[in-house]
Design a protein around this motif. Structure first.
Motif, PDB file in Angstrom:
ATOM      1  N   VAL A 244      -1.138  -3.450  -5.069  1.00  0.00           N
ATOM      2  CA  VAL A 244      -0.471  -3.907  -3.847  1.00  0.00           C
ATOM      3  C   VAL A 244       0.547  -2.887  -3.338  1.00  0.00           C
ATOM      4  O   VAL A 244       1.235  -3.122  -2.365  1.00  0.00           O
ATOM      5  N   VAL A 246       3.482  -1.565  -4.580  1.00  0.00           N
ATOM      6  CA  VAL A 246       4.919  -1.815  -4.659  1.00  0.00           C
ATOM      7  C   VAL A 246       5.451  -1.062  -5.859  1.00  0.00           C
ATOM      8  O   VAL A 246       4.713  -0.729  -6.787  1.00  0.00           O
ATOM      9  N   TYR A 255       6.154  -9.260  -1.431  1.00  0.00           N
ATOM     10  CA  TYR A 255       4.705  -9.273  -1.198  1.00  0.00           C
ATOM     11  C   TYR A 255       4.118 -10.648  -1.507  1.00  0.00           C
ATOM     12  O   TYR A 255       3.295 -11.166  -0.744  1.00  0.00           O
ATOM     13  N   THR A 259       2.244 -12.811   1.445  1.00  0.00           N
ATOM     14  CA  THR A 259       0.804 -13.060   1.405  1.00  0.00           C
ATOM     15  C   THR A 259       0.470 -14.501   1.040  1.00  0.00           C
ATOM     16  O   THR A 259      -0.709 -14.878   1.041  1.00  0.00           O
TER      17      THR A 259
END
Length: 267
Positions: A244, A246, A255, A259
């Motif tokens: 993802v 990060v 996140y 999401t």
């Protein structure tokens, strides 16, 4: 292990008070103090501290720019912001610059010491009020100027015990059972759990670990709750961070809420 700390604040009374306070704490050595970002960069180059306690609003070079340059030029030095400003702009600017911690100046000695230890271990530490504002901003659960209601959980909701994690894990699986790669997400998941496959190539187990991170659990608590080893938890975290894109837990939490993998109303 003794943490080597640099204090940066433009107000002499605050700066000197912090130096005195930190000097009284075990396992912390104050290696210097600076009144602005330019001086902080010079001292970081000379002293190579483990952690910088950074104010935001300073002359010549502010804390955000100083944080950005420290993280770029001295990646082994972590930054914990210590400021009176908790507006969204300040919080997001500091986190984007690379700060791993964000505390207000109402923090006591124990909180500061905990933040220093936490960021040295590669994790993130956010002031409870800042964490709530971050989640509210990401999820849109509280309009600006409005007091968050029950759905916008106060910070204590992100501090769950291993028992809570174990109950979560037991809700849909037997002890020790790993979720197969093609299985759906576990009960109690955020809004995306009913959508099937997690985003960005995450496996169901990685998504589950991410939800528990968003709830504020440590690696040890996640391991206890899912009946897996801490080494396995770290492997899941490394994999999901890469997928993802990060770099730390603070960004991972943002996140997860953005999401829908985690829900602020959970817990």
């Amino acid at each position: 292990m003794t943490a080597r700390v640099l204090v940066v604040d433009d107000q002499a009374v605050v700066r000197d008070g912090l130096v005195l306070l930190l000097g009284l704490l075990p396992d912390i050595e104050v290696v210097g103090s600076a009144s602005d970002g330019e001086a902080a960069l010079r001292l970081v180059a000379d002293e190579r501290p483990d952690v910088v306690l950074m104010d935001l609003r300073m002359p010549r070079m502010d804390g955000v720019e100083a944080t950005r340059r420290i993280r770029a030029e001295f990646p082994d030095t972590q930054v914990v912001v210590l400021t009176t400003y908790t507006d969204d702009e300040s919080v997001f600017a500091a986190l984007r610059a690379g700060a791993r911690g964000f505390l207000t100046k109402s923090a006591d000695a124990e909180e500061i010491a905990r933040a220093v230890t936490t960021v040295m271990n590669g994790d993130a530490q956010l002031d409870p009020g800042v964490q709530r504002r971050l989640l509210n901003t990401v999820t849109g659960t509280a309009p600006p100027g409005e007091t968050p209601g029950p759905a916008a959980a106060p910070a204590h909701r992100s501090r769950f015990s291993p028992r809570h994690a174990r109950e979560t894990a037991r809700a849909g699986r037997r002890p020790g059972a790993e979720t197969p790669p093609d299985a759906g997400t576990s009960p109690g998941a955020g809004p995306s759990s009913s959508a099937g496959t997690p985003p960005d190539g995450l496996t169901p187990r990685e998504a589950e670990v991410l939800r528990l991170i968003a709830r504020g659990l440590s690696n040890a608590e996640i391991a206890a709750g899912l009946f897996i080893s801490e080494a396995t938890v770290k492997t899941h975290i490394n994999n999901l961070f890469a997928k993802v894109r990060v770099r730390d837990r603070a960004q991972a939490v943002a996140y997860a809420y953005r999401t829908g993998l985690a829900d602020p109303r959970e817990g």
